[in-house]
Design a protein around this motif. Structure first.
Motif, PDB file in Angstrom:
ATOM      1  N   GLY A  70      11.895 -35.261 137.584  1.00 25.80           N
ATOM      2  CA  GLY A  70      11.290 -34.673 136.400  1.00 25.80           C
ATOM      3  C   GLY A  70      11.351 -35.599 135.205  1.00 25.80           C
ATOM      4  O   GLY A  70      11.492 -36.820 135.350  1.00 25.80           O
ATOM      5  N   VAL A  71      11.222 -35.011 134.035  1.00 26.06           N
ATOM      6  CA  VAL A  71      11.343 -35.763 132.790  1.00 26.06           C
ATOM      7  C   VAL A  71      12.432 -35.113 131.944  1.00 26.06           C
ATOM      8  O   VAL A  71      12.539 -33.889 131.876  1.00 26.06           O
ATOM      9  CB  VAL A  71      10.007 -35.817 132.008  1.00 26.06           C
ATOM     10  N   LEU A  72      13.226 -35.974 131.319  1.00 25.00           N
ATOM     11  CA  LEU A  72      14.374 -35.520 130.539  1.00 25.00           C
ATOM     12  C   LEU A  72      14.203 -35.999 129.105  1.00 25.00           C
ATOM     13  O   LEU A  72      13.835 -37.163 128.884  1.00 25.00           O
ATOM     14  CB  LEU A  72      15.651 -36.109 131.139  1.00 25.00           C
ATOM     15  N   PRO A  73      14.432 -35.137 128.102  1.00 22.12           N
ATOM     16  CA  PRO A  73      14.378 -35.621 126.722  1.00 22.12           C
ATOM     17  C   PRO A  73      15.311 -36.817 126.546  1.00 22.12           C
ATOM     18  O   PRO A  73      16.446 -36.810 127.049  1.00 22.12           O
ATOM     19  CB  PRO A  73      14.852 -34.417 125.902  1.00 22.12           C
ATOM     20  N   ALA A  74      14.842 -37.850 125.871  1.00 20.74           N
ATOM     21  CA  ALA A  74      15.658 -39.054 125.693  1.00 20.74           C
ATOM     22  C   ALA A  74      16.998 -38.727 125.039  1.00 20.74           C
ATOM     23  O   ALA A  74      18.018 -39.344 125.361  1.00 20.74           O
ATOM     24  CB  ALA A  74      14.891 -40.071 124.850  1.00 20.74           C
ATOM     25  N   THR A  75      17.003 -37.759 124.146  1.00 25.64           N
ATOM     26  CA  THR A  75      18.249 -37.378 123.477  1.00 25.64           C
ATOM     27  C   THR A  75      19.240 -36.775 124.467  1.00 25.64           C
ATOM     28  O   THR A  75      20.461 -36.908 124.300  1.00 25.64           O
ATOM     29  CB  THR A  75      17.970 -36.385 122.347  1.00 25.64           C
ATOM     30  N   GLU A  76      18.737 -36.094 125.499  1.00 25.65           N
ATOM     31  CA  GLU A  76      19.618 -35.556 126.539  1.00 25.65           C
ATOM     32  C   GLU A  76      20.091 -36.674 127.462  1.00 25.65           C
ATOM     33  O   GLU A  76      21.234 -36.681 127.910  1.00 25.65           O
ATOM     34  CB  GLU A  76      18.906 -34.472 127.355  1.00 25.65           C
ATOM     35  N   TYR A  77      19.208 -37.629 127.749  1.00 25.27           N
ATOM     36  CA  TYR A  77      19.602 -38.733 128.618  1.00 25.27           C
ATOM     37  C   TYR A  77      20.742 -39.539 128.012  1.00 25.27           C
ATOM     38  O   TYR A  77      21.622 -40.040 128.728  1.00 25.27           O
ATOM     39  CB  TYR A  77      18.405 -39.645 128.902  1.00 25.27           C
ATOM     40  N   LEU A  78      20.738 -39.662 126.692  1.00 23.59           N
ATOM     41  CA  LEU A  78      21.814 -40.399 126.034  1.00 23.59           C
ATOM     42  C   LEU A  78      23.178 -39.797 126.341  1.00 23.59           C
ATOM     43  O   LEU A  78      24.190 -40.518 126.337  1.00 23.59           O
ATOM     44  CB  LEU A  78      21.590 -40.429 124.517  1.00 23.59           C
ATOM     45  N   VAL A 119      20.963 -30.828 129.505  1.00 21.52           N
ATOM     46  CA  VAL A 119      19.961 -29.799 129.800  1.00 21.52           C
ATOM     47  C   VAL A 119      18.751 -30.470 130.429  1.00 21.52           C
ATOM     48  O   VAL A 119      18.149 -31.373 129.840  1.00 21.52           O
ATOM     49  CB  VAL A 119      19.567 -29.037 128.522  1.00 21.52           C
ATOM     50  N   PHE A 120      18.395 -30.027 131.634  1.00 22.95           N
ATOM     51  CA  PHE A 120      17.290 -30.622 132.405  1.00 22.95           C
ATOM     52  C   PHE A 120      16.308 -29.501 132.753  1.00 22.95           C
ATOM     53  O   PHE A 120      16.416 -28.844 133.776  1.00 22.95           O
ATOM     54  CB  PHE A 120      17.869 -31.269 133.664  1.00 22.95           C
ATOM     55  N   GLU A 121      15.342 -29.304 131.880  1.00 21.02           N
ATOM     56  CA  GLU A 121      14.432 -28.166 132.013  1.00 21.02           C
ATOM     57  C   GLU A 121      13.182 -28.504 132.823  1.00 21.02           C
ATOM     58  O   GLU A 121      12.783 -27.767 133.727  1.00 21.02           O
ATOM     59  CB  GLU A 121      14.039 -27.667 130.617  1.00 21.02           C
ATOM     60  N   ARG A 122      12.562 -29.634 132.505  1.00 14.35           N
ATOM     61  CA  ARG A 122      11.292 -29.993 133.141  1.00 14.35           C
ATOM     62  C   ARG A 122      11.573 -30.809 134.416  1.00 14.35           C
ATOM     63  O   ARG A 122      11.685 -32.031 134.381  1.00 14.35           O
ATOM     64  CB  ARG A 122      10.426 -30.778 132.163  1.00 14.35           C
ATOM     65  N   ARG A 123      11.686 -30.101 135.515  1.00 13.78           N
ATOM     66  CA  ARG A 123      12.087 -30.744 136.767  1.00 13.78           C
ATOM     67  C   ARG A 123      11.453 -30.042 137.957  1.00 13.78           C
ATOM     68  O   ARG A 123      11.030 -28.887 137.869  1.00 13.78           O
ATOM     69  CB  ARG A 123      13.612 -30.695 136.917  1.00 13.78           C
ATOM     70  N   ALA A 124      11.440 -30.747 139.063  1.00 12.64           N
ATOM     71  CA  ALA A 124      11.021 -30.174 140.338  1.00 12.64           C
ATOM     72  C   ALA A 124      12.114 -30.454 141.360  1.00 12.64           C
ATOM     73  O   ALA A 124      12.745 -31.514 141.336  1.00 12.64           O
ATOM     74  CB  ALA A 124       9.705 -30.791 140.796  1.00 12.64           C
ATOM     75  N   VAL A 125      12.314 -29.482 142.249  1.00 10.56           N
ATOM     76  CA  VAL A 125      13.323 -29.650 143.288  1.00 10.56           C
ATOM     77  C   VAL A 125      12.705 -30.414 144.445  1.00 10.56           C
ATOM     78  O   VAL A 125      11.639 -30.050 144.955  1.00 10.56           O
ATOM     79  CB  VAL A 125      13.849 -28.285 143.785  1.00 10.56           C
ATOM     80  N   LEU A 126      13.355 -31.485 144.863  1.00 10.69           N
ATOM     81  CA  LEU A 126      12.858 -32.242 146.001  1.00 10.69           C
ATOM     82  C   LEU A 126      13.193 -31.499 147.294  1.00 10.69           C
ATOM     83  O   LEU A 126      14.214 -30.800 147.377  1.00 10.69           O
ATOM     84  CB  LEU A 126      13.485 -33.639 146.015  1.00 10.69           C
ATOM     85  N   PRO A 127      12.370 -31.625 148.317  1.00  9.45           N
ATOM     86  CA  PRO A 127      12.623 -30.909 149.576  1.00  9.45           C
ATOM     87  C   PRO A 127      13.897 -31.399 150.252  1.00  9.45           C
ATOM     88  O   PRO A 127      14.455 -32.437 149.892  1.00  9.45           O
ATOM     89  CB  PRO A 127      11.385 -31.236 150.415  1.00  9.45           C
ATOM     90  N   ASP A 128      14.346 -30.651 151.252  1.00 11.34           N
ATOM     91  CA  ASP A 128      15.561 -31.007 151.978  1.00 11.34           C
ATOM     92  C   ASP A 128      15.432 -32.410 152.567  1.00 11.34           C
ATOM     93  O   ASP A 128      14.431 -32.752 153.212  1.00 11.34           O
ATOM     94  CB  ASP A 128      15.823 -30.018 153.107  1.00 11.34           C
ATOM     95  N   ILE A 129      16.460 -33.219 152.333  1.00  8.94           N
ATOM     96  CA  ILE A 129      16.488 -34.593 152.835  1.00  8.94           C
ATOM     97  C   ILE A 129      17.854 -34.812 153.474  1.00  8.94           C
ATOM     98  O   ILE A 129      18.891 -34.454 152.890  1.00  8.94           O
ATOM     99  CB  ILE A 129      16.278 -35.605 151.690  1.00  8.94           C
ATOM    100  N   GLU A 130      17.863 -35.392 154.639  1.00  9.30           N
ATOM    101  CA  GLU A 130      19.121 -35.614 155.336  1.00  9.30           C
ATOM    102  C   GLU A 130      20.050 -36.493 154.500  1.00  9.30           C
ATOM    103  O   GLU A 130      19.659 -37.548 154.003  1.00  9.30           O
ATOM    104  CB  GLU A 130      18.863 -36.297 156.686  1.00  9.30           C
TER     105      GLU A 130
END
Length: 566
Positions: free
Chosen positions: A235-243, A216-227
């Motif tokens: 963004g930031v991910l809870p450490a427990t989710e990163y595991l 689950v990745f809630e606190r995030r921003a979408v990066l603009p279009d990149i070729e």
């Protein structure tokens, strides 16, 4: 044996080139492969973890994993521990039966054999495989001072084609075996796992899938279009989710995720000590602003709201942070966040650029970055230009070809295997091939993966090894010569290609390699060529050699001299 297990066994046998084995022998390899793959996610040769014969002390399979790496000799243990400055060991034992039930007496014999393996005074006769692995465990325990985290773990897997029913009598036997091993005071954990038909089917099916994770990745921003980028998030991910991204089903850190990362874990140097101290302090909520963050590159990503699913991914920056988080996992909470960048792309050039850029913030040796060059992509494409009998697949990323139909495992060439066979056949360094591949890469330095190298020698060395391994497996070449297999590759080049080798950058090297490939593609000529090199080694040594002897420069010089090439 039920129909599903039999069908999976056939799939395994066909992919591994083991059709000449009897069913019970093939099932042993099948079980070893499926069980070891549960703990070790990189590619490996199942023959290297199979006892294969009598006097095996009731052990059909044995794998030793050090710091997340499968080790096969003392040199690898030394290389890895010198690099990491710590030692974590897991001993895995497998006993398998094609019978449809769990036999208490056989299970007890298995447990006794494992206990005897660690005994100071062995009571059971041992074959060469068990003796060799016994030496490795002795080397490991001699390095007990490096076991700063925990004692080794011992895991036993008893595999049958039956159904496990938690029989009280069998459970009591298991408890007794576990207690006996714990009383040796050698292990931090002892586990006995009964594996039935459903279990071995599941384990084997898992070996065919690509690495994947859900989080689950809630606190995030979408990066603009990149070729070249399908989608990307910061963004930031809870450490427990990163595991969830870095821990496998067995609770181990997925070492293969850092395949493309140019640095292994450096133990607790000043930087990593600082990361750990932050996680252990009352100010650990500052972690997200103190840490440089982690970069994940995936080939496939799907999202539903805040739920993410990624496949075929790598941690291309954040190896050190990931290992510290893994070590501190028991104390992590959902309120501790990790800065993270997740990128989905199928553009391998972009992936390489990301790796180079994100790893430039700390010192990286030039020979490490060479492995990330365009030459790797060049090799993959070159391998792809061959069809039919000469088909091989160059695996630049761990499990790159998993899940794809009709690909024989034997035909997949990993980067570590490529380094070993090329250095042996074209650099005359077969005695170094047993080293940990990261160390070997440093030893051969700029002589491998150079941008101006012709790819033919790389493919030729890999195909020669493929043919030799097939001859070992069907019995056409004496399996005792496995100890000298890298020398056989070198001698084949001298005897078939000729001692005058063109420069690896010269146009003539293609013709030189084609001379060998013409022989290797012909079954009779290839077998005759390898048996000729076998005879050369037997004559030079008086048919008296072992693995340790083959690891010396003197042995390499001896066999070259016997052929008149020294």
């Amino acid at each position: 044996m039920d129909r599903i297990t039999r069908a999976l066994l056939k799939d395994f046998v066909d992919g591994q080139g083991l059709s000449t084995l009897k069913e019970d022998e093939a099932f042993e390899r099948f079980s070893n492969y499926a069980v070891v793959s549960r703990e070790y996610s990189d590619s490996f040769d199942v023959e290297e973890v199979s006892s294969g014969g009598g006097n095996d002390t009731g052990i059909d399979g044995l794998a030793i994993i050090i710091n997340g790496r499968l080790v096969l000799n003392e040199e690898e243990i030394v290389d890895i521990t010198e690099q990491n400055k710590y030692l974590e060991a897991t001993f895995m034992f497998v006993q398998s039966k094609t019978t449809s039930g769990f036999d208490g007496a056989d299970m007890s014999s298995f447990g006794f054999g494992v206990s005897d393996f660690f005994g100071d005074q062995p009571r059971l006769p041992r074959n060469d495989f068990i003796n060799r692995m016994t030496h490795l465990q002795q080397v490991i325990f001699q390095k007990s001072a490096l076991m700063t985290r925990a004692k080794p773990i011992c895991k036993m897997f008893y595999v049958t084609t039956g159904s496990w029913q938690d029989d009280k009598n069998l459970c009591a036997r298991i408890d007794a075996m576990v207690a006996d091993l714990k009383n040796l005071h050698l292990f931090s954990e002892v586990v006995f796992v009964p594996v039935d038909a459903d279990g071995i089917q599941r384990l084997y099916q898992e070996t065919k899938g690509k690495v994947a994770a859900d989080f689950v990745f809630e606190r995030r921003a979408v990066l603009p279009d990149i070729e070249g980028v399908v989608e990307a998030y910061l963004g930031v991910l809870p450490a427990t989710e990163y595991l969830r991204l870095i821990i496998d089903e067995s609770g181990n850190i997925r070492k293969s995720l850092f395949y493309d990362n140019v640095r292994d874990f450096q133990e607790y140097n000043d930087v990593n000590k600082g990361v750990r101290e932050t996680l252990q302090s009352a100010k650990k909520d500052r972690f997200a602003v103190l840490n440089n963050g982690i970069t994940v590159v995936a080939h496939s990503m799907t999202t539903i709201g805040n739920r993410f699913h990624i496949e075929d991914y790598q941690i291309v920056n954040g190896c050190q942070t990931s290992h510290v988080l893994f070590d501190e996992r028991a104390s992590l909470t959902p309120t501790l966040f990790v800065p993270i960048k997740i990128i989905a792309t199928e553009d391998d050039t972009l992936t390489t650029d990301i790796i180079k850029a994100t790893n430039s913030q700390t010192p990286v040796k030039p020979e490490d970055l060479s492995a990330l060059s365009d030459f790797q992509k060049k090799l993959e494409n070159f391998y792809g230009s061959f069809d039919g009998k000469g088909k091989l697949y160059y695996e630049r990323r761990s499990k790159q070809f998993n899940g794809l139909p009709n690909i024989e495992k034997m035909r997949v060439v990993t980067m570590s295997n490529q380094i070993r066979v090329f250095a042996s056949m074209f650099l005359d360094e077969p005695h170094l091939a047993s080293r940990y591949y990261g160390t070997l890469l440093k030893l051969v330095g700029g002589r491998i993966f150079s941008a101006d190298h012709d790819p033919h020698p790389y493919y030729t060395s890999a195909y020669a090894h493929f043919r030799l391994e097939a001859f070992f497996r069907d019995g056409s070449v004496d399996s005792r010569m496995r100890a000298c297999r890298y020398h056989l590759l070198m001698l084949l080049r001298y005897s078939v290609g000729g001692p005058e080798m063109p420069a690896l950058t010269a146009n003539k090297v293609e013709k030189y390699c084609n001379r060998m490939l013409e022989v290797l593609l012909d079954d009779d000529k290839a077998l005759a060529a390898f048996n000729s090199t076998v005879a050369l080694i037997q004559t030079a040594t008086g048919d008296n050699f072992d693995r340790d002897t083959a690891k010396t420069q003197g042995f390499t010089d001896l066999v070259k001299k016997a052929g008149g090439w020294q």
